[in-house]
Design a protein around this motif. Structure first.
Motif, short mmCIF file in Angstrom:
data_model
loop_
_atom_site.label_atom_id
_atom_site.label_comp_id
_atom_site.label_asym_id
_atom_site.label_seq_id
_atom_site.Cartn_x
_atom_site.Cartn_y
_atom_site.Cartn_z
N GLY A 1 0.98 6.54 -5.49
CA GLY A 1 0.09 7.27 -5.69
C GLY A 1 0.89 8.51 -6.91
O GLY A 1 1.63 7.45 -7.33
N LEU A 2 0.26 9.12 -6.97
CA LEU A 2 0.68 10.30 -7.69
C LEU A 2 0.97 11.37 -6.75
O LEU A 2 0.34 11.71 -5.87
CB LEU A 2 -0.89 11.07 -8.13
N SER B 1 0.69 -1.15 -0.11
CA SER B 1 -0.44 0.11 0.01
C SER B 1 1.17 0.88 0.25
O SER B 1 2.12 1.54 0.42
CB SER B 1 -0.84 0.01 1.17
N LEU C 1 6.76 9.44 -0.89
CA LEU C 1 5.81 9.27 -0.50
C LEU C 1 6.88 8.05 0.19
O LEU C 1 7.22 7.71 0.22
CB LEU C 1 5.21 8.08 -1.88
N THR D 1 2.05 -1.97 -6.43
CA THR D 1 1.70 -0.17 -6.06
C THR D 1 2.10 0.47 -7.49
O THR D 1 3.18 0.89 -7.33
CB THR D 1 1.71 -0.22 -4.55
N GLN D 2 1.24 1.77 -7.82
CA GLN D 2 1.50 2.75 -8.55
C GLN D 2 2.21 3.85 -7.77
O GLN D 2 1.53 4.49 -7.19
CB GLN D 2 0.96 2.64 -9.35
N VAL D 3 3.13 3.91 -8.17
CA VAL D 3 4.26 5.48 -7.91
C VAL D 3 4.35 6.15 -9.50
O VAL D 3 4.65 5.77 -10.26
CB VAL D 3 4.89 5.18 -7.51
#
Length: 122
Positions: A9-10, A6, A17, A116-118
């Motif tokens: 995000g952007l 988890s 982050l 999870t996308q960063v």
């Protein structure tokens, strides 16, 4: 052994982050944990790792001084603090763990999270 990440995000370039990874299952022992990332069209690469029974750290040259990998206070958790993020850090980040589990006898495992996308904007 299941891993859940988890914290992606952007964020704008220069921002921070923190990614989290939690391992769960029955009767297992982790020998090493790490964070990998994969950008579009590129191979998955190691970003940072906890080795030697989670007592030593290794980092990719591209993130040294900016990223910090650490164990959580809760057993079998791990974090990746990412500071001074750059657009080239944009990728899907995966948690990985290796160790031994009790599953009808002792056996090794090599588990991956779902990713999870960063995304770092310039």
């Amino acid at each position: 052994v299941q891993l859940v990440e988890s914290g992606g995000g952007l964020v704008q370039a220069g921002g921070s982050l923190r990614l989290s990874c939690a391992a769960s299952g029955s009767s297992f022992s982790i020998n090493g944990m790490g964070w990998y990332r994969q950008a579009p069209g590129k191979q998955r690469e190691l970003v940072a790792a906890l080795t030697s029974g989670l007592t030593s750290t290794n980092y990719a040259d591209s993130v040294k001084g900016r990223f910090t990998i650490s164990r959580g206070n809760v057993k079998n958790t791990m974090y990746l603090q990412m500071n001074s993020l750059k657009p080239e850090d944009t990728a899907v980040y995966y948690c990985n763990a290796i160790g031994i589990e009790e599953a009808g006898g002792l056996r090794g495992f090599n588990s991956w999270g779902q990713g999870t996308q960063v995304t770092v904007s310039s």
